[in-house]
Enzyme design. Structure first.
Site, PDB file in Angstrom:
ATOM      1  N   ARG A   1       1.395   1.585 -14.748  1.00  0.00           N
ATOM      2  CA  ARG A   1       0.301   1.126 -15.606  1.00  0.00           C
ATOM      3  C   ARG A   1      -0.411   2.274 -16.323  1.00  0.00           C
ATOM      4  O   ARG A   1      -1.278   2.043 -17.150  1.00  0.00           O
ATOM      5  CB  ARG A   1      -0.715   0.349 -14.769  1.00  0.00           C
ATOM      6  CG  ARG A   1      -0.170  -0.970 -14.227  1.00  0.00           C
ATOM      7  CD  ARG A   1      -1.206  -1.683 -13.385  1.00  0.00           C
ATOM      8  NE  ARG A   1      -1.545  -0.918 -12.181  1.00  0.00           N
ATOM      9  CZ  ARG A   1      -2.466  -1.281 -11.301  1.00  0.00           C
ATOM     10  NH1 ARG A   1      -3.172  -2.397 -11.495  1.00  0.00           N
ATOM     11  NH2 ARG A   1      -2.718  -0.555 -10.231  1.00  0.00           N
TER      12      ARG A   1
ATOM     13  N   HIS B   1      15.517   3.233   5.232  1.00  0.00           N
ATOM     14  CA  HIS B   1      15.989   4.618   5.129  1.00  0.00           C
ATOM     15  C   HIS B   1      16.521   5.156   6.452  1.00  0.00           C
ATOM     16  O   HIS B   1      17.284   6.124   6.461  1.00  0.00           O
ATOM     17  CB  HIS B   1      14.882   5.528   4.575  1.00  0.00           C
ATOM     18  CG  HIS B   1      13.757   5.803   5.524  1.00  0.00           C
ATOM     19  ND1 HIS B   1      12.665   4.989   5.629  1.00  0.00           N
ATOM     20  CD2 HIS B   1      13.567   6.815   6.394  1.00  0.00           C
ATOM     21  CE1 HIS B   1      11.837   5.482   6.529  1.00  0.00           C
ATOM     22  NE2 HIS B   1      12.357   6.593   7.013  1.00  0.00           N
TER      23      HIS B   1
ATOM     24  N   GLU C   1       5.309   8.880  15.491  1.00  0.00           N
ATOM     25  CA  GLU C   1       4.788   9.596  14.329  1.00  0.00           C
ATOM     26  C   GLU C   1       3.566  10.408  14.738  1.00  0.00           C
ATOM     27  O   GLU C   1       2.683   9.903  15.442  1.00  0.00           O
ATOM     28  CB  GLU C   1       4.426   8.612  13.219  1.00  0.00           C
ATOM     29  CG  GLU C   1       5.614   7.814  12.707  1.00  0.00           C
ATOM     30  CD  GLU C   1       5.218   6.841  11.619  1.00  0.00           C
ATOM     31  OE1 GLU C   1       5.258   7.222  10.437  1.00  0.00           O
ATOM     32  OE2 GLU C   1       4.865   5.705  11.955  1.00  0.00           O
TER      33      GLU C   1
ATOM     34  N   HIS D   1      13.013  -1.008  11.238  1.00  0.00           N
ATOM     35  CA  HIS D   1      13.649   0.230  11.688  1.00  0.00           C
ATOM     36  C   HIS D   1      14.216   0.113  13.104  1.00  0.00           C
ATOM     37  O   HIS D   1      15.391   0.397  13.349  1.00  0.00           O
ATOM     38  CB  HIS D   1      12.652   1.392  11.664  1.00  0.00           C
ATOM     39  CG  HIS D   1      12.187   1.778  10.294  1.00  0.00           C
ATOM     40  ND1 HIS D   1      12.956   1.607   9.166  1.00  0.00           N
ATOM     41  CD2 HIS D   1      11.028   2.349   9.872  1.00  0.00           C
ATOM     42  CE1 HIS D   1      12.286   2.042   8.112  1.00  0.00           C
ATOM     43  NE2 HIS D   1      11.126   2.487   8.514  1.00  0.00           N
TER      44      HIS D   1
END
Length: 487
Positions: free
Chosen positions: A53, A179, A217, A241
């Site tokens: 945008r 991924h 994480e 995942h």
């Protein structure tokens, strides 16, 4: 319908990124495409068209990329010549997908080009984008669409997205990206399992006593707090995942490496996952939420102190659970899944725990796990087989030692990052490492009752200090079975 790989059909390629000014595009997609370009894995007639945008002309967009994306390319892979050559591939088209038609994009995209649409946007925009692409005549038999997670909040919304995208794209044109499936070690797990006869006879109960899958994480939610608070660890990590990793560990040998042959076997695993009721949800799952703690010498905030997090939020930032795959191969073998934010360190691994020898020939040694196969996914990628060996000296004391497959030193070839590898797969029409619609929906069929069960139970997440390995209840979950987390 099977699309022809780009390398064979000779068509020019237009890679079109919706959300092309966003965090994912800057940190992952453009660096991955740069690496593919650097190593000759993009067709010569490639253009990368980003949309957003912002009121950018091309020069302003290139300056934005210089500032926000270039630093995510490892210095060892960066050359000014290659970077400038890569920048020549980039274009920018201003589109507000909720307000505008795709006329400007239709004008920018080349007639007869093979188009890959990468939807790096909120899933709520997928339907609108695909409808407008079709209205503009941009969807043809050579087009492909890449869908980023999370694909829905529950089964109903996932089905709705799949139906909306499926109105315009055949299933063979849809690439649902995870991924983790692009990581070298995850793909190596297929070879480890099915390319080595030494492991196959052992890859089952009772030879294997438990499986652990951890994705920890180190960082908290940070700038993603607004998104994360409406999602939580179960939707963000477990449903996609961790279940995909579980499928690769637990699947039967496919008849071939054809995409549907592999994905058929993964689907069987998802459909074999034992469903949980309220009693088993209360017993076999642990929710957590990090509070203020210390990592290293630095104090780190709790989840409720993060910007854009409601003060009374009960969103989980940690999940641990025990699951069972009800097949002959895995009868009574617990699969322990764990993921969390703001934990002690970044670590993703799969641990296959083998049974102890049936007779204690060395009784002076303490009882314990004799053998483990540890597949490390991050921060380093490696495979370790832990065996028992005699300690030097006159006695027969044993010690656990590891046979290491260090993928970085074992092969001279460069190892591509996950997004680079998966983007090359998209360009070449390879679907094996992408989720099929029925896989996605089967994963939601298993995960959604757990999320709903937590709401019915009405219990707040267990607190754990930032910089630790999660709440004590997650350790008790394994201890009841005589196991412990492998850190």
């Amino acid at each position: 319908m099977t699309t022809t790989p780009q390398a064979e059909n000779g068509l020019p390629l237009d890679m079109i990124i919706f959300g092309g000014v966003g965090d994912l595009a800057m940190r992952k997609l453009l660096p991955a495409l740069y690496m593919a370009h650097l190593h000759g894995n993009l067709p010569p007639a490639t253009r990368i068209i980003s949309t957003g945008r912002q009121e950018f002309d091309r020069g302003a967009y290139l300056a934005f990329v210089e500032e926000h994306s270039r630093s995510f390319i490892a210095q060892a892979n960066f050359t000014e010549e290659a970077w400038q050559s890569f920048l020549q591939l980039l274009e920018f088209v201003r589109i507000d997908v909720q307000q505008d038609s795709m006329a400007a994009l239709a004008k920018a995209s080349r007639q007869g080009a093979e188009r890959v649409f990468y939807l790096a946007t909120a899933p709520s925009l997928f339907t609108t984008i695909c409808d407008k692409l079709a209205e503009a005549g941009l969807v043809d038999r050579n087009a492909r669409v890449v869908l980023e997670k999370p694909l829905g909040r529950d089964l109903a919304s996932a089905v709705e997205i799949n139906e909306a995208v499926g109105k315009h794209f055949e299933e063979s044109q849809i690439y649902r990206i995870d991924h983790y499936l692009g990581k070298e070690t995850v793909q190596n797990l297929m070879v480890l399992r099915f390319g080595n006869s030494i492991l196959e006879p052992l890859w089952r109960a009772p030879n294997i006593t438990s499986v652990q899958i951890t994705v920890a994480e180190e960082v908290g939610v940070g700038s993603r707090a607004g998104f994360y608070d409406s999602t939580g660890a179960m939707r963000d990590m477990v449903q996609n995942h961790l279940l995909q990793l579980l499928c690769i560990v637990a699947m039967e040998p496919p008849a071939s490496l054809a995409p549907d042959a592999v994905r058929d076997e993964k689907l069987k695993v998802l459909r074999s996952l034992r469903r949980m009721n309220l009693a088993t949800i209360a017993r076999d799952t642990v929710r957590g939420q990090y509070v203020r703690g210390v990592r290293g010498n630095q104090e780190v905030p709790g989840y409720l102190e993060e910007r854009n997090v409601p003060a009374d939020s009960s969103t989980e930032t940690f999940v641990a659970l025990r699951a069972y795959v009800d097949t002959w191969r895995w009868s009574k073998v617990p699969f322990y899944l764990r993921t969390g934010k703001s934990m002690q360190r970044r670590s993703s691994k799969i641990v296959i725990e083998f049974a102890n020898p049936p007779f204690p020939l060395f009784p002076e040694n303490p009882a314990g796990v004799a053998n483990r196969l540890v597949i490390e996914l991050q921060p380093e990628e490696a495979i370790k087989l832990q065996l028992m060996a005699k300690q030097p000296g006159s006695g027969m004391q044993m010690q656990q030692v590891a046979l290491n497959l260090d993928l970085q030193s074992a092969f001279s070839q460069r190892r591509a990052e996950a997004y680079e590898r998966l983007l090359i797969d998209v360009v070449r029409g390879r679907l094996t490492h992408f989720m099929r619609r029925d896989e996605l929906e089967a994963a939601w069929e298993w995960a959604e009752p757990i999320i709903n069960g937590w709401e019915q139970l009405g219990e707040k997440p267990n607190a754990y200090a930032a910089g630790t390995w999660g709440p004590p209840e997650s350790f008790a979950l394994l201890a009841r079975d005589g196991f412990s987390w492998v850190e």
